[in-house]
Design a protein around this motif. Structure first.
Motif, PDB file in Angstrom:
ATOM      1  N   LEU A   7      50.203  43.291  36.446  1.00 46.98           N
ATOM      2  CA  LEU A   7      50.499  43.542  37.859  1.00 46.98           C
ATOM      3  C   LEU A   7      51.897  44.123  38.020  1.00 46.98           C
ATOM      4  O   LEU A   7      52.132  45.018  38.835  1.00 46.98           O
ATOM      5  CB  LEU A   7      50.381  42.246  38.671  1.00 46.98           C
ATOM      6  CG  LEU A   7      48.959  41.692  38.832  1.00 46.98           C
ATOM      7  CD1 LEU A   7      48.969  40.457  39.714  1.00 46.98           C
ATOM      8  CD2 LEU A   7      48.032  42.746  39.402  1.00 46.98           C
ATOM      9  N   HIS A  55      49.237  47.682  37.837  1.00 45.87           N
ATOM     10  CA  HIS A  55      47.791  47.823  37.632  1.00 45.87           C
ATOM     11  C   HIS A  55      47.005  47.071  38.709  1.00 45.87           C
ATOM     12  O   HIS A  55      47.366  45.979  39.103  1.00 45.87           O
ATOM     13  CB  HIS A  55      47.391  47.304  36.250  1.00 45.87           C
ATOM     14  CG  HIS A  55      47.963  48.134  35.142  1.00 45.87           C
ATOM     15  ND1 HIS A  55      47.395  49.306  34.725  1.00 45.87           N
ATOM     16  CD2 HIS A  55      49.080  47.966  34.387  1.00 45.87           C
ATOM     17  CE1 HIS A  55      48.130  49.829  33.746  1.00 45.87           C
ATOM     18  NE2 HIS A  55      49.169  49.033  33.530  1.00 45.87           N
ATOM     19  N   LYS A  56      45.928  47.707  39.142  1.00 42.26           N
ATOM     20  CA  LYS A  56      45.037  47.084  40.134  1.00 42.26           C
ATOM     21  C   LYS A  56      43.616  47.066  39.602  1.00 42.26           C
ATOM     22  O   LYS A  56      42.818  46.233  39.955  1.00 42.26           O
ATOM     23  CB  LYS A  56      45.061  47.904  41.447  1.00 42.26           C
ATOM     24  CG  LYS A  56      46.399  47.863  42.172  1.00 42.26           C
ATOM     25  CD  LYS A  56      46.452  46.704  43.139  1.00 42.26           C
ATOM     26  CE  LYS A  56      47.869  46.253  43.415  1.00 42.26           C
ATOM     27  NZ  LYS A  56      48.789  47.324  43.824  1.00 42.26           N
ATOM     28  N   ARG A  57      43.317  48.086  38.810  1.00 35.62           N
ATOM     29  CA  ARG A  57      41.947  48.193  38.280  1.00 35.62           C
ATOM     30  C   ARG A  57      41.937  47.668  36.847  1.00 35.62           C
ATOM     31  O   ARG A  57      42.186  48.396  35.893  1.00 35.62           O
ATOM     32  CB  ARG A  57      41.491  49.655  38.330  1.00 35.62           C
ATOM     33  CG  ARG A  57      41.490  50.231  39.759  1.00 35.62           C
ATOM     34  CD  ARG A  57      40.507  51.372  39.906  1.00 35.62           C
ATOM     35  NE  ARG A  57      40.750  52.463  38.974  1.00 35.62           N
ATOM     36  CZ  ARG A  57      41.620  53.454  39.185  1.00 35.62           C
ATOM     37  NH1 ARG A  57      42.317  53.510  40.312  1.00 35.62           N
ATOM     38  NH2 ARG A  57      41.775  54.398  38.281  1.00 35.62           N
ATOM     39  N   ARG A  69      44.418  36.092  42.786  1.00 38.04           N
ATOM     40  CA  ARG A  69      45.378  37.101  43.242  1.00 38.04           C
ATOM     41  C   ARG A  69      44.728  38.149  44.148  1.00 38.04           C
ATOM     42  O   ARG A  69      45.327  39.196  44.417  1.00 38.04           O
ATOM     43  CB  ARG A  69      45.982  37.798  42.016  1.00 38.04           C
ATOM     44  CG  ARG A  69      46.866  36.893  41.192  1.00 38.04           C
ATOM     45  CD  ARG A  69      47.228  37.553  39.892  1.00 38.04           C
ATOM     46  NE  ARG A  69      48.089  36.722  39.073  1.00 38.04           N
ATOM     47  CZ  ARG A  69      47.683  35.651  38.402  1.00 38.04           C
ATOM     48  NH1 ARG A  69      46.425  35.260  38.477  1.00 38.04           N
ATOM     49  NH2 ARG A  69      48.541  34.954  37.675  1.00 38.04           N
ATOM     50  N   ILE A 117      42.386  40.265  43.629  1.00 41.83           N
ATOM     51  CA  ILE A 117      42.151  41.577  43.044  1.00 41.83           C
ATOM     52  C   ILE A 117      40.652  41.745  42.865  1.00 41.83           C
ATOM     53  O   ILE A 117      39.992  40.853  42.318  1.00 41.83           O
ATOM     54  CB  ILE A 117      42.857  41.696  41.678  1.00 41.83           C
ATOM     55  CG1 ILE A 117      44.360  41.543  41.892  1.00 41.83           C
ATOM     56  CG2 ILE A 117      42.527  43.019  41.012  1.00 41.83           C
ATOM     57  CD1 ILE A 117      45.148  41.510  40.631  1.00 41.83           C
ATOM     58  N   THR A 118      40.141  42.841  43.367  1.00 39.10           N
ATOM     59  CA  THR A 118      38.689  43.038  43.251  1.00 39.10           C
ATOM     60  C   THR A 118      38.319  43.364  41.803  1.00 39.10           C
ATOM     61  O   THR A 118      39.055  44.043  41.092  1.00 39.10           O
ATOM     62  CB  THR A 118      38.204  44.194  44.148  1.00 39.10           C
ATOM     63  OG1 THR A 118      39.058  45.316  43.933  1.00 39.10           O
ATOM     64  CG2 THR A 118      38.234  43.784  45.603  1.00 39.10           C
TER      65      THR A 118
END
Lengths: 334, 334
Positions: free
Chosen positions: B171, B175-177, B204, B206-207
């Motif tokens: 993070l 990064h998100k993906r 968190r 995050i999807t």
DNA sequence: CTGTTAGCGCTTTCAC
DNA sequence: GTGAAAGCGCTAACAG
């Protein structure tokens, strides 16, 4: 929970139960089935120790290796054990950690376990320790020792062939300045590789400056150190032959660190073909020696030189082959 | 070459020789010395089998692993054996090859060898097989099973902590993906890692698209296959967490093959910190779990739950830590 | 085909 | 501190 309980429950003598489990003599099929059923029911397992003591046979082979954490050995151990299990043998694996003191302990443990044979897959070995075994007429099979004698067999690896192949491969790419990162000098297998390398170059009239021979330790760190030395040379080699893959991996790592492109600037050849070599970046060109074949031969040598039977040992030679991958290429500017 | 010969040569009874070697009772120092000298002279080694049979103690622990060729295990085996040797214990290492059928054979072999305890370091396990052991009140220590009971201890690895660390690390790089290449679903330790991963993302907010979870096999090939799948996705992840280092090495290999730069385009995190991870190109960021600690704890658990003494098992938890190396970096264009 | 019997080499009470 | 003797659980002749 012993053989007598099974015997009583099955209405037979303990001798019969013993016969059923060892398969040593013919037993009435119906009786045998009954015994098996009863045994399963009360969860009976024969006691290895009583069995070994009584029969005088441990049905165990000792397997001496240098270091189970060295990727060369796990496959070897696995194959040997697999083979042994097929023939109803146990394998007692002992790890010397490259240490002669521990080697002595290992031998002691094997003798105490009354092993029926010992495969010594390490190169470091003292005659005195071998005697402990041979005095007891315990069959031995060595790797790369070359000596064959009463109860002593040997497995030789055809280093010369593999190294010849590698050198020719390099020559085809135009390399003339070929260096070697050898293994520990005391290690017989490492010395054999070095000698084969030197001989191969001489045979082809290729000069080999002294500083092109560096000493590693068959570990990654040794490869790193030696590679650093080689890169510090005024005239760098264009190709490097490593005594084993771990050494090559260390060399590769240092090359990356110092921004040297492999194989564009320097070609790298390993030895052994451990599993990880193929997934390195670039995949390592290497000389494969089949651990499965070594293990199989070792087992067979012991099994065939059983205490009673053949006394004379045999010598097997194991072939090697070149696995050309991407860590070797044309010489720069060539 | 047995105890009686030593006794005769030393002019004592075999009982005394036995006492000298076991150290079970006080023997006159002078006598003891004489016995030792004679024993050395005629090359006497006590017979393990007779000893085990007579005393009812094998002084051996069983160590069940999945696959000695998996780099996770050799260090573990080595540490365990080392520890055991310190306490005069032998280790019988058995390899299930990830196969439940072989697991049964392994258990049988251990029982036949009358092992004083068993460390089960594989996750695949059937209750029925455990019962074979526990019915005999043989102490057991599991890895990652969580259950503790009579004669049964456990070692838990704090996956959550390590994975939290890794996610935060990612993070921070923006990064998100984040995708996951998990291990075999049937493997408890792999499932634990996956669950920890999913929980950490959820916590968190995050999807995590379904297609971002891929199934590997904890081997290099599984990592390669899963990586290919991930790279074929329309929207690629920017970071990938792998269930173990071997998987990450496979993924890394495929990335190179397909010209994807690590970590520039995709960040990669492994798990375990096997020795080779640090020499990969780039060196792998990973979550370290100390195999030495696992081995030490396992041994201690068995040694402390010896048949006679403490019956109640214990649960140890082993911490994890992030080892940030060069396979992770800022998200591309971030 | 099966039972009886005598150990295998060592440890372990039990006396002394 | 030391010896005598009884097994540990199993196998291997030897009879039958």
């Amino acid at each position: 929970m012993n053989i007598r309980q099974v015997a009583k429950a099955a209405g037979v003598s303990s001798a019969t139960v013993s016969r059923v489990f060892t398969g040593s003599a013919t037993v009435d099929p119906a009786t045998a089935r009954r015994v098996h059923k009863v045994a399963k029911q009360i969860g009976y397992f024969p006691n290895t120790y009583a069995r070994a003591l009584s029969s005088g046979k441990s049905n165990t082979y000792g397997l001496i290796i240098s270091d189970i954490a060295n990727p060369f050995f796990p496959d070897l151990v696995k194959s040997f054990e697999h083979q042994a299990l097929e023939y109803d043998y146990e394998t007692l694996v002992v790890d010397t950690n490259y240490d002669l003191k521990r080697m002595e302990q290992c031998i002691r443990r094997l003798v105490e376990h009354k092993v029926d044979g010992v495969a010594i897959m390490t190169s470091e070995m003292e005659p005195r320790l071998v005697q402990i075994l041979s005095r007891r007429e315990i069959p031995i099979v060595f790797l790369d020792t070359g000596k064959v004698g009463p109860h002593i067999s040997n497995i030789s690896i055809d280093y010369e062939h593999g190294i010849d192949l590698a050198i020719d491969h390099l020559l085809q790419f135009g390399h003339k300045r070929i260096a070697l990162i050898q293994g520990p000098p005391a290690l017989r297998s490492a010395a054999a590789r070095r000698n084969a390398f030197i001989a191969a170059l001489k045979r082809r009239n290729i000069t080999l400056p002294h500083e092109y021979i560096r000493i590693g330790n068959h570990g990654v760190d040794g490869g790193q150190a030696a590679m650093n030395e080689l890169l510090d040379l005024r005239i760098r080699p264009t190709a490097i032959m490593c005594s084993n893959d771990l050494t090559a991996i260390g060399a590769l790592n240092v090359a990356h660190l110092r921004g040297i492109q492999i194989p564009k600037e320097i070609s790298l050849v390993g030895f052994d073909d451990i599993q990880l070599s193929s997934v390195m970046q670039p995949p390592l060109t290497t000389i494969r020696v089949s651990r499965i074949e070594i293990a199989t031969r070792a087992f067979t040598a012991l099994y065939g030189t059983a205490k009673g039977s053949k006394v004379r040992g045999v010598n097997h030679v194991i072939s090697t082959e070149l696995v050309a991958r991407a860590s070797t290429g044309p010489v720069a500017g060539g």
